[in-house]
Design an enzyme around this catalytic site. Structure first.
Site, PDB file in Angstrom:
ATOM      1  N   ARG A 188      47.216  48.774  44.981  1.00  0.00           N
ATOM      2  CA  ARG A 188      48.370  48.365  44.182  1.00  0.00           C
ATOM      3  C   ARG A 188      47.925  47.474  43.027  1.00  0.00           C
ATOM      4  NH1 ARG A 188      51.236  46.751  48.015  1.00  0.00           N
ATOM      5  NH2 ARG A 188      52.594  48.554  48.284  1.00  0.00           N
ATOM      6  N   ALA A 189      46.853  46.732  43.224  1.00  0.00           N
ATOM      7  CA  ALA A 189      46.353  45.864  42.161  1.00  0.00           C
ATOM      8  C   ALA A 189      45.918  46.678  40.955  1.00  0.00           C
ATOM      9  CB  ALA A 189      45.188  45.023  42.683  1.00  0.00           C
TER      10      ALA A 189
END
Length: 636
Positions: free
Chosen positions: A275-276
């Protein structure tokens, strides 16, 4: 309506304003978590941002904030034919800490069910915040199960409610804004990851900036409308900039080399969540759009990384969050000024071999990141379901507790004065009682019974007297306690710390889940003097009595039991300690014997018997064995 403090008038806090503007341009980033002390403009900035967002078009009286082009079939206003459309401010919904799941998610409309005998859905706060912002002050104090549902809805863009005979789905694309004070506890790591961006803020340390903050605030309080009018031009310019950036955002892009740079940053700073990578790409593009550029730069990625990566880094317990700024700057410079391409003579030695078709693979890591980014389009909507977590969730809280106020609705009980009315059970009972003459009486009322996960309170009572002052012994005790603290950090338990030495016992850390403070207190714990064991047990009894109705306690005493300080300076110190231990008997407890002298008195074992507690020799356990022992005791 009282004017809101203008966003453009906020002094300093550039990183906070930058994070909020990123979410204003691209709401799919996932919202912002703002951590900081009270009075550092957290709430002011969040409310001010909503006031400068471009207005949205909606129907008057619509409880779902439907898009005019895509009305929701279950919306009685937008699906009923004629409707009055108007441009209005973006929804800004404040979520109270005491809100119930029904209030947040929506529930059966009890009034319509009684009047017309039909099932109707009453939209909750998520529906009201659709296409807008949901603001949660002190989000770290919100019930865990409610936070899970909110973050899922914010990430997926839809809310599905299946309860009381209803099965309803509606869009819930919200920008989640959470603020918190770390001194009051932290969020679990998996919940931190669900916030797209995070900012740590503090009040200005420069006298000139502080003076300007106070000057503007006093001017606003004296004449809110006049102050807002002074900043109207700047606010309009900011609103136009946001609108222009939104229009430009679909055309903004990152080059293949910058895609690779994003992945390099995530790997270099030990970030495991993909997700980063996705959020970092989105945030960098939003920054470029705000600057009026269609091509994002390495500097955009650097600025976005300061908001995306710190709270996602894999770090050890008690390690502070943050990034190595020198390393980040160095990697940015390398990405901005890549080395020149190899000459023809160097090509054979430096380039990878061609693939089976004779084509050279160009930047495979960049293509992989591009595929990940493309797999999560901005308009993607998934369904979520409201359901209780597994009882075997070892990463969450460990004790189940029945409650009528918080947790998941599991059953109903007849109650003429319900704290939370169980609508389904009440109506069902009324219908079955007299199917031909439907009427609800007080005898039909049922109360909701919920099950919530409760944490545990670990009360550590540590002997710091001279009998334990030997360096080796105290280091062993500290290592033992640190193993407990590490477990508490992962489990999100509360920890309290009592130390006793000299003539008194002291509550070094009141019950809280800020285990970093407990670790610091233990490292700075002085040693030496006499052993006021009775004082420590009296303080432990008082501390536990103040926690009635709170987390399930576990008393852990680390001592050799050699009491030699009497209460009020009179009496037998050891007999007083045993009497107090008897008063504490019944509560879960564990005594860790730290006695290591050649001649052992066995006082700690006697103390354990008086407490009705389990006895363990501290030197017979490793840190890992002790952690497993505590986990088993907390799981009872």
């Amino acid at each position: 309506m009282t004017p809101i403090y203008p966003f453009a008038a906020i002094v300093g806090q550039e990183q906070l304003k930058q994070a909020l503007l990123i979410c204003a341009v691209d709401p799919t980033v996932g919202g912002v978590l703002v951590r900081g002390d009270k009075g550092s403009a957290k709430s002011t900035a969040a409310r001010g941002l909503a006031a400068v967002l471009p207005p949205i078009r909606r129907a008057a009286g619509c409880g779902y904030n439907c898009e005019p082009e895509h009305p929701l079939p279950l919306c009685p206003v937008c699906s009923g034919g004629a409707r009055e459309l108007h441009d209005g401010p973006v929804p800004f919904i404040n979520l109270p800490l005491g809100a119930t799941e029904d209030r947040v998610l929506g529930s059966l409309d009890f009034e319509k069910a009684l009047q017309g005998g039909k099932q109707a859905f009453k939209p909750g706060l998520l529906a009201g915040a659709h296409r807008g912002m949901l603001y949660i002050d002190e989000v770290n104090l919100l019930a865990d199960h409610l936070v899970d549902v909110l973050l899922d809805a914010a990430a997926m863009g839809v809310n599905t409610v299946e309860r009381e005979g209803l099965a309803v789905s509606h869009p819930a694309r919200v920008t989640l804004l959470g603020t918190m004070n770390q001194e009051e506890g932290d969020l679990r790591p998996q919940l931190l990851d669900r916030f797209g961006l995070m900012v740590d803020v503090a009040a200005p340390r420069e006298p000139g900036l502080r003076a300007e903050v106070v000057r503007r605030r006093l001017a606003f309080e004296a004449d809110p409308a006049g102050f807002a009018a002074q900043w109207q031009t700047d606010s309009e310019a900011l609103r136009e900039n946001i609108a222009a950036a939104r229009a430009l955002l679909p055309q903004t892009r990152l080059s293949d080399s910058l895609f690779h740079f994003v992945s390099e940053l995530c790997c270099e700073f030990d970030v495991t969540s993909l997700r980063a990578d996705i959020v970092l790409n989105k945030a960098a593009r939003a920054l470029a759009a705000l600057d009026g550029r269609a091509d994002a730069s390495a500097e955009d990625i650097r600025d976005a990384a300061r908001l995306v990566l710190p709270h996602r880094r894999r770090r050890k317990p008690f390690e502070q969050s943050g990034l190595d700024q020198d390393k980040l700057e160095q990697m940015t410079q390398q990405a901005s000024n890549p080395p020149p391409p190899p000459t023809q003579d160097q090509g054979d030695a430096t380039q990878p071999p061609p693939d089976a078709d004779g084509e050279q693979e160009q930047n495979p890591a960049g293509h992989a990141a591009e595929q990940i980014f493309a797999a999560a389009p901005a308009g993607d909507i998934a369904r979520i379901r409201v359901q209780a977590p597994s009882a075997g969730d070892a990463a969450g809280r460990r004790s189940d507790g029945a409650s009528r106020q918080r947790g998941h609705y599991v059953r109903a009980e007849a109650n003429p004065q319900p704290a939370q009315l169980a609508v389904d059970a009440t109506l069902r009972h009324a219908i079955l009682r007299d199917p031909d003459h439907f009427a609800v009486t007080r005898a039909d009322l049922h109360d909701k019974i919920r099950v919530a996960k409760q944490g545990n309170l670990i009360l550590l009572v540590v002997d710091a007297s001279g009998s334990m002052a030997a360096r080796q012994r105290m280091e062993q005790v500290k290592g033992t306690v640190l193993s407990l603290l590490e477990d508490a950090y992962r489990r999100r338990d509360q920890v309290a710390l009592i130390a006793f030495r000299g003539q008194k016992a002291e509550l070094l850390l009141p019950p809280c889940n800020r285990v970093e403070q407990a670790e610091l207190a233990l490292r700075e714990l002085p040693t030496g003097g006499r052993t006021p064991l009775a004082h420590a047990l009296a303080l432990a009894a008082d501390t536990l009595s103040r926690q009635l109705g709170g987390p399930a306690p576990l008393l852990v005493v680390l001592s050799d039991g050699r009491a030699n300080v009497a209460l009020d300076g009179d009496g037998d110190p050891w007999r007083q300690a045993l009497d107090l231990a008897g008063q504490l008997a019944g509560a879960p407890a564990l005594v860790l014997d730290t006695e290591q002298d050649y001649v052992r008195l066995g006082r700690a074992r006697e103390l354990a018997e008086a407490l009705g507690a389990e006895y363990l020799a501290c030197d017979a356990l490793t840190g890992e064995q002790l952690t497993l022992t505590i986990q088993q005791r907390l799981g009872r």
